[in-house]
Design an enzyme around this catalytic site. Structure first.
Site, PDB file in Angstrom:
ATOM      1  N   THR A 208     -55.088 -44.647  77.655  1.00 35.65           N
ATOM      2  CA  THR A 208     -54.649 -45.730  76.766  1.00 35.65           C
ATOM      3  C   THR A 208     -53.499 -46.507  77.375  1.00 35.65           C
ATOM      4  O   THR A 208     -52.659 -45.931  78.052  1.00 35.65           O
ATOM      5  CB  THR A 208     -54.133 -45.111  75.439  1.00 35.65           C
ATOM      6  OG1 THR A 208     -55.207 -44.396  74.850  1.00 35.65           O
ATOM      7  CG2 THR A 208     -53.634 -46.161  74.461  1.00 35.65           C
ATOM      8  N   ARG A 236     -66.939 -41.467  68.007  1.00 35.69           N
ATOM      9  CA  ARG A 236     -65.540 -41.122  67.698  1.00 35.69           C
ATOM     10  C   ARG A 236     -64.626 -42.341  67.944  1.00 35.69           C
ATOM     11  O   ARG A 236     -64.720 -43.019  68.953  1.00 35.69           O
ATOM     12  CB  ARG A 236     -65.108 -39.955  68.576  1.00 35.69           C
ATOM     13  CG  ARG A 236     -63.657 -39.465  68.349  1.00 35.69           C
ATOM     14  CD  ARG A 236     -62.672 -40.117  69.271  1.00 35.69           C
ATOM     15  NE  ARG A 236     -61.322 -39.558  69.132  1.00 35.69           N
ATOM     16  CZ  ARG A 236     -60.238 -40.087  69.680  1.00 35.69           C
ATOM     17  NH1 ARG A 236     -60.328 -41.186  70.392  1.00 35.69           N
ATOM     18  NH2 ARG A 236     -59.066 -39.528  69.517  1.00 35.69           N
ATOM     19  N   VAL A 237     -63.772 -42.597  66.981  1.00 32.93           N
ATOM     20  CA  VAL A 237     -62.785 -43.672  67.114  1.00 32.93           C
ATOM     21  C   VAL A 237     -61.409 -43.058  66.893  1.00 32.93           C
ATOM     22  O   VAL A 237     -61.218 -42.264  65.970  1.00 32.93           O
ATOM     23  CB  VAL A 237     -63.058 -44.791  66.084  1.00 32.93           C
ATOM     24  CG1 VAL A 237     -61.914 -45.791  66.043  1.00 32.93           C
ATOM     25  CG2 VAL A 237     -64.372 -45.505  66.408  1.00 32.93           C
ATOM     26  N   GLY A 238     -60.466 -43.417  67.724  1.00 30.17           N
ATOM     27  CA  GLY A 238     -59.115 -42.865  67.604  1.00 30.17           C
ATOM     28  C   GLY A 238     -58.178 -43.778  66.838  1.00 30.17           C
ATOM     29  O   GLY A 238     -58.602 -44.617  66.042  1.00 30.17           O
ATOM     30  N   ASP A 239     -56.903 -43.616  67.086  1.00 27.91           N
ATOM     31  CA  ASP A 239     -55.875 -44.375  66.375  1.00 27.91           C
ATOM     32  C   ASP A 239     -55.701 -45.802  66.901  1.00 27.91           C
ATOM     33  O   ASP A 239     -55.253 -46.691  66.173  1.00 27.91           O
ATOM     34  CB  ASP A 239     -54.520 -43.654  66.477  1.00 27.91           C
ATOM     35  CG  ASP A 239     -54.096 -43.437  67.933  1.00 27.91           C
ATOM     36  OD1 ASP A 239     -54.987 -43.230  68.784  1.00 27.91           O
ATOM     37  OD2 ASP A 239     -52.892 -43.480  68.214  1.00 27.91           O
ATOM     38  N   THR A 259     -49.630 -43.370  71.674  1.00 27.10           N
ATOM     39  CA  THR A 259     -50.645 -42.813  72.554  1.00 27.10           C
ATOM     40  C   THR A 259     -50.659 -41.302  72.314  1.00 27.10           C
ATOM     41  O   THR A 259     -49.722 -40.746  71.759  1.00 27.10           O
ATOM     42  CB  THR A 259     -50.380 -43.186  74.029  1.00 27.10           C
ATOM     43  OG1 THR A 259     -51.382 -42.612  74.854  1.00 27.10           O
ATOM     44  CG2 THR A 259     -49.025 -42.712  74.498  1.00 27.10           C
ATOM     45  N   GLY A 260     -51.740 -40.673  72.713  1.00 24.16           N
ATOM     46  CA  GLY A 260     -51.867 -39.243  72.448  1.00 24.16           C
ATOM     47  C   GLY A 260     -53.036 -38.981  71.541  1.00 24.16           C
ATOM     48  O   GLY A 260     -53.938 -39.826  71.414  1.00 24.16           O
ATOM     49  N   GLY A 262     -55.206 -39.240  68.851  1.00 25.95           N
ATOM     50  CA  GLY A 262     -55.289 -40.243  67.800  1.00 25.95           C
ATOM     51  C   GLY A 262     -55.487 -39.684  66.414  1.00 25.95           C
ATOM     52  O   GLY A 262     -54.944 -40.221  65.440  1.00 25.95           O
TER      53      GLY A 262
HETATM   54  C1  SD4 Z   1     -57.074 -42.019  71.111  1.00 26.81           C
HETATM   55  N1  SD4 Z   1     -54.711 -42.417  71.267  1.00 26.81           N
HETATM   56  O1  SD4 Z   1     -58.167 -42.559  71.209  1.00 26.81           O
HETATM   57  C2  SD4 Z   1     -55.953 -42.483  72.010  1.00 26.81           C
HETATM   58  C3  SD4 Z   1     -55.959 -41.662  73.256  1.00 26.81           C
HETATM   59  C4  SD4 Z   1     -54.804 -41.810  74.178  1.00 26.81           C
HETATM   60  O2  SD4 Z   1     -53.988 -41.525  76.318  1.00 26.81           O
HETATM   61  O3  SD4 Z   1     -53.734 -42.272  73.845  1.00 26.81           O
HETATM   62  N2  SD4 Z   1     -54.940 -41.368  75.415  1.00 26.81           N
HETATM   63  O4  SD4 Z   1     -56.864 -41.062  70.364  1.00 26.81           O
END
Ligand code: SD4
Length: 347
Positions: A208, A236-239, A259-260, A262
């Site tokens: 990200t 799948r969808v993240g944050d 980031t991280g 989600g």
């Molecule tokens: C997610 N926050 O799709 C994103 C992943 C991410 O470094 O930050 N990766 O959950």
């Protein structure tokens, strides 16, 4: 971009970073200058440079955060954009969001075969009455706006990683602190999620880029673009495309991006929560820390298996960050230069 130490040094020697402060721990939120742009991870250095080209000429924060992250979306062998790792079915699916100083926002999720999801998100914001388009509908919209359908194929490095992953078709999270690397996943989500990490071979491993900027007029904007989690379940969808979770901008207060993992940012409406703490008078770093600590409390012992990080920039140009674990860094560009800062962290 997967940046190893050698590449990192090369970036510096090529002048992509004005200067770098690797290893410097940002203990307090920093009094910033205007204009200013900050972006997640070491890939933020080159993204910032493109954003700065806009800001330094008096351009808007909105243009800066779009142009900035487009650089990362374009990288070959990158963790963001079409060159990234695919989902379990072998397709790269992308999420992105953008928000300006007037609460205008747009996002796309589960978007395939389009090179610049951030620009599609901006078109959603500017050309539709909606905030979010997903999947096939988002792709159709992009095509109707003149974006090109890219080939349905993996980059060389993603193809290699996918073939390797297929051998076992399971995923153990790689945590970005050595002592946690041998731990087993403690939940199904952890099992599908490849946590942002600095791998023992020295490569950065994240998917990200998030960027927030304050322009010369004093307006804030933010952007976030991602391939999500490598080998995720299809759909799948993240944050990152969720306004309030992965990104939030309130021009009276500040702008935040995450980031991280989600899933854990979504459950606390993370970026919006950080903005609200700043509204109550917290510094950007303190505000990020409060939300990271909340996630740590919620996750209990499972917090060892995930990474979550926020960066925040307030109306005065002060910035800060906080991460759950060590290993997160972010890039800051002001008139004084472009530098990489190691984030403070919780555990
Ligand atoms: C997610 N926050 O799709 C994103 C992943 C991410 O470094 O930050 N990766 O959950």
């Amino acid at each position: 971009m997967r940046i190893n130490r050698r590449n990192f040094i090369n970036l510096g020697s090529l002048g992509i970073a004005g200067f770098t402060l690797q290893g410097f721990v940002n203990k307090q939120s920093v009094q910033g200058l205007k204009p200013i742009v900050i972006a997640t991870w070491d890939a933020g250095l080159s993204a910032n440079k493109a954003a700065w080209a806009v800001l330094s000429k008096g351009g808007s924060a909105l243009d800066a955060v779009e142009k900035g992250v487009m650089v990362t979306e374009d990288e070959i062998n990158c963790c963001v954009g079409l060159a990234a790792n695919p989902d379990r079915d072998g397709h790269v699916t992308l999420d992105a969001s953008i928000m300006d100083h007037e609460f205008n926002c747009g996002s796309v999720a589960f978007l395939e075969r389009i090179k610049h999801p951030i620009s599609v998100a901006r078109r959603v914001m500017e050309k539709t009455p909606h905030v979010m388009l997903v999947g096939e509908g988002a792709q159709q919209f992009a095509l109707s706006e003149g974006f090109t359908l890219e080939p349905d194929e993996l980059s060389e490095s993603a193809d290699k990683s996918y073939k390797e992953w297929l051998k076992k078709s399971t995923y153990q999270p790689i945590i970005n602190v050595e002592r946690q690397k041998s731990k087993k996943a403690t939940s199904q989500l952890d099992d599908i999620y490849k946590a942002p990490a600095k791998l023992s071979n020295g490569e950065w491993n994240h998917d990200t880029i998030g960027m927030v900027a304050l322009d010369a007029k004093g307006n804030l904007s933010g952007s976030c673009t991602t391939s999500g989690a490598g080998f995720k379940l299809r759909g799948r969808v993240g944050d990152s495309p969720i306004i309030g979770a992965g990104l939030y901008v309130d021009n009276e207060v500040g702008a935040v991006v995450s980031t991280g993992q989600g899933e854990d940012v979504i459950r606390v409406a993370g970026s919006s929560a950080v903005v609200e703490h700043m509204r109550q008078g917290k510094s950007p770093q303190e505000a990020c820390k409060l939300v990271v600590e909340k996630i740590r409390r919620i996750k209990k012992e499972k917090a060892a298996d995930i990474q979550v990080c926020f960066i925040a920039l307030n109306k005065n140009g002060e910035y800060g960050s906080y991460a759950l674990h060590t290993g997160f860094n972010y890039a800051v560009h002001t008139a004084e230069g472009n530098k990489l800062i190691e984030s403070p962290f919780s555990v």
